[in-house]
Design an enzyme around this catalytic site. Structure first.
Site, PDB file in Angstrom:
ATOM      1  N   LYS A 187      46.730   6.168  39.022  1.00  6.72           N
ATOM      2  CA  LYS A 187      46.086   7.488  38.635  1.00  6.72           C
ATOM      3  C   LYS A 187      44.930   7.044  39.573  1.00  6.72           C
ATOM      4  O   LYS A 187      44.201   8.049  39.689  1.00  6.72           O
ATOM      5  CB  LYS A 187      46.224   7.876  37.508  1.00  6.72           C
ATOM      6  CG  LYS A 187      45.422   8.517  36.846  1.00  6.72           C
ATOM      7  CD  LYS A 187      45.612  10.391  36.859  1.00  6.72           C
ATOM      8  CE  LYS A 187      44.413  10.775  36.486  1.00  6.72           C
ATOM      9  NZ  LYS A 187      44.053  11.734  36.851  1.00  6.72           N
ATOM     10  N   CYS A 244      36.790  14.452  34.928  1.00  6.04           N
ATOM     11  CA  CYS A 244      37.408  12.862  34.974  1.00  6.04           C
ATOM     12  C   CYS A 244      36.748  12.139  36.751  1.00  6.04           C
ATOM     13  O   CYS A 244      37.211  11.052  36.857  1.00  6.04           O
ATOM     14  CB  CYS A 244      38.828  13.336  35.844  1.00  6.04           C
ATOM     15  SG  CYS A 244      39.697  13.807  34.521  1.00  6.04           S
TER      16      CYS A 244
HETATM   17  N1  NAD Z   1      40.325  17.366  31.751  1.00  2.00           N
HETATM   18  C1  NAD Z   1      41.121  16.971  32.457  1.00  2.00           C
HETATM   19  O1  NAD Z   1      41.123  18.050  33.349  1.00  2.00           O
HETATM   20  C2  NAD Z   1      41.573  15.757  33.141  1.00  2.00           C
HETATM   21  C3  NAD Z   1      42.799  15.846  33.867  1.00  2.00           C
HETATM   22  C4  NAD Z   1      43.415  14.933  34.610  1.00  2.00           C
HETATM   23  C5  NAD Z   1      43.556  14.089  33.460  1.00  2.00           C
HETATM   24  N2  NAD Z   1      42.767  13.731  32.210  1.00  2.00           N
HETATM   25  C6  NAD Z   1      43.071  12.997  30.979  1.00  2.00           C
HETATM   26  O2  NAD Z   1      43.332  13.221  29.783  1.00  2.00           O
HETATM   27  C7  NAD Z   1      42.437  12.613  29.087  1.00  2.00           C
HETATM   28  C8  NAD Z   1      42.338  14.007  27.939  1.00  2.00           C
HETATM   29  O3  NAD Z   1      41.639  14.422  28.639  1.00  2.00           O
HETATM   30  P1  NAD Z   1      41.041  15.971  27.513  1.00  2.00           P
HETATM   31  O4  NAD Z   1      40.168  16.500  28.903  1.00  2.00           O
HETATM   32  O5  NAD Z   1      42.428  16.701  27.112  1.00  2.00           O
HETATM   33  O6  NAD Z   1      40.018  15.744  26.371  1.00  2.00           O
HETATM   34  P2  NAD Z   1      39.409  16.074  25.993  1.00  2.00           P
HETATM   35  O7  NAD Z   1      38.195  15.530  24.964  1.00  2.00           O
HETATM   36  O8  NAD Z   1      39.000  17.683  25.560  1.00  2.00           O
HETATM   37  O9  NAD Z   1      40.006  16.272  24.536  1.00  2.00           O
HETATM   38  C9  NAD Z   1      40.523  15.181  23.735  1.00  2.00           C
HETATM   39  C10 NAD Z   1      41.052  15.355  22.078  1.00  2.00           C
HETATM   40  O10 NAD Z   1      41.943  14.926  20.769  1.00  2.00           O
HETATM   41  C11 NAD Z   1      41.253  14.514  19.905  1.00  2.00           C
HETATM   42  N3  NAD Z   1      41.966  12.938  19.307  1.00  2.00           N
HETATM   43  C12 NAD Z   1      40.431  12.441  19.915  1.00  2.00           C
HETATM   44  N4  NAD Z   1      41.448  10.813  18.708  1.00  2.00           N
HETATM   45  C13 NAD Z   1      41.972  11.665  18.255  1.00  2.00           C
HETATM   46  C14 NAD Z   1      43.010  10.891  16.947  1.00  2.00           C
HETATM   47  N5  NAD Z   1      42.598   9.590  16.390  1.00  2.00           N
HETATM   48  N6  NAD Z   1      43.657  11.360  16.789  1.00  2.00           N
HETATM   49  C15 NAD Z   1      44.312  13.328  17.403  1.00  2.00           C
HETATM   50  N7  NAD Z   1      43.219  13.826  17.685  1.00  2.00           N
HETATM   51  C16 NAD Z   1      42.531  12.760  18.818  1.00  2.00           C
HETATM   52  C17 NAD Z   1      40.020  14.648  19.744  1.00  2.00           C
HETATM   53  O11 NAD Z   1      39.066  15.492  19.284  1.00  2.00           O
HETATM   54  C18 NAD Z   1      40.157  16.071  21.774  1.00  2.00           C
HETATM   55  O12 NAD Z   1      40.152  17.135  20.994  1.00  2.00           O
HETATM   56  C19 NAD Z   1      41.456  11.674  29.287  1.00  2.00           C
HETATM   57  O13 NAD Z   1      42.122  10.621  29.655  1.00  2.00           O
HETATM   58  C20 NAD Z   1      41.354  12.061  30.720  1.00  2.00           C
HETATM   59  O14 NAD Z   1      40.659  10.995  31.595  1.00  2.00           O
HETATM   60  C21 NAD Z   1      41.480  14.648  32.134  1.00  2.00           C
END
Ligand code: NAD
Length: 416
Positions: free
Chosen positions: A199, A253
């Site tokens: 990844k 990302c």
């Molecule tokens: N956004 C994208 O397009 C994308 C694409 C591929 C991979 N990712 C990966 O996926 C992961 C998440 O990304 P995202 O964009 O969804 O992030 P985001 O910031 O939109 O969402 C993360 C959520 O997790 C919650 N959170 C944090 N700690 C928590 C806890 N202890 N208990 C409950 N909730 C908690 C936060 O409040 C937030 O709402 C990351 O590792 C990112 O690199 C993101």
């Protein structure tokens, strides 16, 4: 599902639509409340996901709350919290500890968040084991299956992209059976660290390749050659491919994942990541320098100039406008006293009327090659401008054609 952000919400909705009972948890109450009410917990335009979320809500299979206590009975727990920096991973660490306290014996835990290579073994497993008193592989199974979704088509990506399931054979067998319910793409089974490296290598590879294209573009400008001509000649050798040069790299990302990869590299050996990141992050400043130079040729000072920015999203056709190079260009210009008008046909906040944005501006700066801009001719752009300046950061317009239309022209990769 722990974390109801862009990815977590999408995954929760996909499984609920496939007939599974899903409970989402987010410590941000506004996100949990939105999902519990069948609404997207973020502002982006995701029409397919919005409809599917409403369906999942109506089916009664998708619920949400702020309490990890509510996943006590879950047979599978997916972790999708934010992972911006390695090795700190504050949110991931907190989440693993909280999960360990409520984890059911026999559960499968899958980390979908992107993590630095080695994190599953060095951080996730010990934290869950310490908080639960369980042993991984005996009392619970642990897998890593990073998401490959892209904003704008989160649900479609989730369904179509192939996935890498990392873990012990017992864990990956259960993961493949689970993901088969929502993923049409291939499901490969491997170990944690191979999945983590795969990844992070994907986005690092792209970032480094774009950095090379940008460096070639800068060299072309300096030496007086044209990037597109050089690239076409390089690519005559069958296996050479040079990516697009441009205003930089953005999105959720791409700018971060190379640093996660870098965290796993031997610090005593040279690494491509810092160099590639530095090149790509310098591109917005280079675009600003081209704007200043072109305005100078048109006898217009940067301070006080009116500049139209065309394209604020992170790539053509996308509505995602967070962490984009266009925002950096905008902020740099604002700090230099420029009156900035920003436009983007795909991003709600910048949609406005293109003709109005261009009317009376001193310069147009093409930052994203959206179809609506590519269709324009240099004359279309020249007509409404007050000072006839065009800066093309995406190698869309032919420099000779632009000059023939009476424009002062500068372009990334366009040496004169
Ligand atoms: N956004 C994208 O397009 C994308 C694409 C591929 C991979 N990712 C990966 O996926 C992961 C998440 O990304 P995202 O964009 O969804 O992030 P985001 O910031 O939109 O969402 C993360 C959520 O997790 C919650 N959170 C944090 N700690 C928590 C806890 N202890 N208990 C409950 N909730 C908690 C936060 O409040 C937030 O709402 C990351 O590792 C990112 O690199 C993101």
């Amino acid at each position: 599902m722990l974390g109801l952000g862009h990815v977590g919400t999408t995954v929760a909705v996909a499984f609920a639509c496939a007939g599974l009972r899903v409970h989402g948890v987010d410590h941000d109450a506004s996100r949990a409340l939105a999902v519990a009410a069948g609404r997207l917990p973020f502002d982006d335009e995701e029409p397919e996901l919005t409809r599917a979320l409403a369906d999942a809500h109506a089916s009664g299979r998708l619920t949400a709350s702020t309490s990890l206590d509510d996943v006590r009975d879950a047979g599978v727990v997916l972790v999708c919290v934010e992972t911006p920096t390695a090795p700190a991973f504050e949110a991931l660490r907190a989440c693993c500890t909280q999960l360990g306290a409520v984890l059911r014996r026999g559960a499968l835990v899958i980390v979908e968040a992107t993590v630095a290579p080695g994190t599953m073994g060095a951080v996730v497993r010990p934290l869950i084991e310490a908080a639960s008193g369980y042993t991984e592989g005996v009392d619970f199974l642990l897998g890593h299956c990073a998401e490959r979704v892209m904003p704008g088509r989160l649900l479609a990506n989730l369904r179509r992209m192939p996935r890498v399931c990392g873990g012990s054979p017992a864990a990956t067998r259960r993961m493949v059976a689970l993901y088969r319910a929502v993923v049409e793409g291939e499901l490969d089974e491997t170990d944690w660290v191979t999945a983590e490296l795969t990844k992070t290598a994907e986005n690092t590879h792209r970032d480094v390749a774009i950095a090379f294209a940008n460096q070639l573009a800068l060299a072309c400008e300096r030496a007086g050659a044209d990037f597109l001509a050089v690239r076409a000649l390089v690519e005559k050798i069958g296996d050479r491919r040079v990516l697009e040069a441009g205003a930089g790299v953005g999105g959720q990302c791409m700018p971060k994942d190379p640093w996660l990869f870098h965290a796993a590299c031997d610090p005593s050996t040279p690494s491509l990541v810092p160099a590639a990141r530095a090149i790509n992050e310098a591109m917005p400043d280079h675009v600003v320098a081209l704007v200043e130079e072109a305005l100078g040729e048109a006898k217009v000072a940067l301070d006080g100039a009116r500049v139209a920015l065309l394209g604020m999203s992170y790539k053509p056709g996308s509505a995602e406008a967070r962490r984009t190079p266009s925002l950096v260009v905008r902020d740099r210009l604002l700090s230099r006293g420029v009156e900035v008008r920003a436009h983007d046909p795909c991003v709600a906040a910048f949609r406005g009327d293109l003709a109005t944005v261009l009317e009376g501006a001193d310069a147009a700066v093409l930052l994203v090659a959206h179809d609506a801009y590519v269709r324009l001719s240099p004359a279309d752009l020249a007509r409404p401008l007050r000072s006839k300046v065009l800066v093309d950061a995406r190698l869309v317009f032919d420099p000779a054609g632009a000059r023939a239309a009476g424009l002062v022209f500068r372009g990334v990769g366009r040496g004169r």
